[in-house]
Motif scaffolding. Structure first.
Motif, PDB file in Angstrom:
ATOM      1  N   SER A  99      63.062 -77.195 -27.272  1.00 57.36           N
ATOM      2  CA  SER A  99      63.922 -75.909 -27.931  1.00 57.36           C
ATOM      3  C   SER A  99      65.404 -76.540 -27.791  1.00 57.36           C
ATOM      4  N   ARG A 127      67.441 -74.560 -27.481  1.00 56.65           N
ATOM      5  CA  ARG A 127      68.121 -73.615 -26.407  1.00 56.65           C
ATOM      6  C   ARG A 127      68.002 -73.909 -25.055  1.00 56.65           C
ATOM      7  N   ASP A 136      56.563 -60.179 -31.920  1.00 55.21           N
ATOM      8  CA  ASP A 136      57.066 -61.031 -32.331  1.00 55.21           C
ATOM      9  C   ASP A 136      56.389 -61.646 -33.700  1.00 55.21           C
ATOM     10  N   GLY A 186      61.566 -68.135 -31.788  1.00 59.69           N
ATOM     11  CA  GLY A 186      62.841 -68.535 -32.219  1.00 59.69           C
ATOM     12  C   GLY A 186      63.002 -69.196 -33.507  1.00 59.69           C
ATOM     13  N   GLY A 191      63.060 -67.689 -36.659  1.00 58.17           N
ATOM     14  CA  GLY A 191      63.607 -66.955 -37.621  1.00 58.17           C
ATOM     15  C   GLY A 191      62.724 -66.407 -38.729  1.00 58.17           C
ATOM     16  N   GLY A 199      62.697 -63.080 -37.130  1.00 61.36           N
ATOM     17  CA  GLY A 199      63.625 -63.172 -38.448  1.00 61.36           C
ATOM     18  C   GLY A 199      64.574 -61.955 -38.307  1.00 61.36           C
ATOM     19  N   ASP A 213      64.809 -57.924 -30.273  1.00 64.31           N
ATOM     20  CA  ASP A 213      65.289 -59.046 -29.866  1.00 64.31           C
ATOM     21  C   ASP A 213      65.794 -59.943 -30.947  1.00 64.31           C
ATOM     22  N   SER A 263      67.409 -64.255 -31.818  1.00 64.40           N
ATOM     23  CA  SER A 263      67.802 -65.502 -31.360  1.00 64.40           C
ATOM     24  C   SER A 263      68.664 -66.152 -32.701  1.00 64.40           C
ATOM     25  N   SER A 264      67.705 -66.935 -33.387  1.00 64.51           N
ATOM     26  CA  SER A 264      68.085 -67.476 -34.745  1.00 64.51           C
ATOM     27  C   SER A 264      69.258 -66.676 -35.683  1.00 64.51           C
TER      28      SER A 264
END
Ligand SMILES: O=C(O)c1ccccc1NCC(=O)[C@H](O)[C@H](O)COP(=O)(O)O
Length: 213
Positions: free
Chosen positions: A35, A37, A131, A143, A145, A167, A186, A188-189
């Motif tokens: 990742s 990240r 997710d 992660g 998107g 997303g 939640d 991230s991207s």
């Protein structure tokens, strides 16, 4: 009731400050070598120590063995483990018992059959992260998107607290919350300016928009 926000994949002290300042409830730290990240134990520990009281620190792992989980939990002060691989319900129960931390199991959703699989975790996980299922051949199990069809879970009730992911962006999170009834989200991207680089303005906009849902 207000919507709780988790910002995942933090990598710099200013990310922790932005997440706390925006009023998010959870900060996610990624331990997955592929990742953008991914964190070292030392960096994760330093970030976790920056988190103010009230911001829950979550370690994200992917099919981690006990040796890796031992190293993470010994080095980093944590409030929760997020399991983002193909951990079975039995493995989730084992991890929960071994580390004494609340466990959130991520489940990828693309169709109805994934919701059946999700039910298998309701008895063992403290929370479920609903997710998007990654596309075949994707480099990362999360992660990405990528959103899923939120109508699949509209009005669903689960036995455990759950979080919507996949997303989400400042532009769509309010609609996602309205449609699914999620009380936790939640991202991230959707709050990054480049892969692995969080943007304080986008974090603020996301938390504000989530609360309008
Ligand atoms: O973020 C990563 O790099 C990652 C790596 C391996 C497993 C999961 C990962 N991320 C999960 C998340 O950050 C989120 O919980 C979720 O998948 C939403 O991500 P996004 O669609 O980018 O908002």
């Amino acid at each position: 009731m207000s919507v709780k926000v988790k910002i995942c994949g933090l990598s710099r002290p200013e990310d922790v400050a932005a997440v706390a300042g925006a009023g998010a409830a959870y900060a996610g730290f990624v331990f997955f070598a592929r990742s953008p990240r991914n964190l070292t134990l030392d960096d994760a520990r330093a970030l976790a120590l920056e988190a103010p009281v009230g911001l829950a620190k979550v370690a994200l792992t992917v099919d981690a063995d006990d040796m890796l989980l031992d190293r993470i939990t010994e080095a980093v002060p944590l409030d929760m483990l997020q399991l983002h691989g193909s951990e079975s319900p039995g493995r989730v129960a084992e991890i929960k018992a071994r580390y004494g931390l609340p466990v959130m199991k991520a489940v990828g959703v693309a169709g109805q059959e994934d919701l059946t699989a999700l039910a298998g975790y309701e008895e063992v996980a403290d929370q479920i992260l609903v997710d998007a299922k990654p596309l075949k051949g994707a480099a990362l199990p999360g992660g990405n998107g990528l959103a899923f069809d939120w109508r699949l879970i509209a009005g669903r009730k689960w036995a455990r607290p759950w979080m919507l992911a996949g997303g989400l962006t400042p532009g769509n999170v309010a609609e996602a919350v309205r449609l699914t009834g999620a009380r936790q989200v939640d991202v991230s991207s959707g709050v990054e300016r480049a892969p692995g680089v969080k943007d304080a303005g986008l974090i603020r906009a996301f938390v504000e928009a989530a609360r309008c849902g």
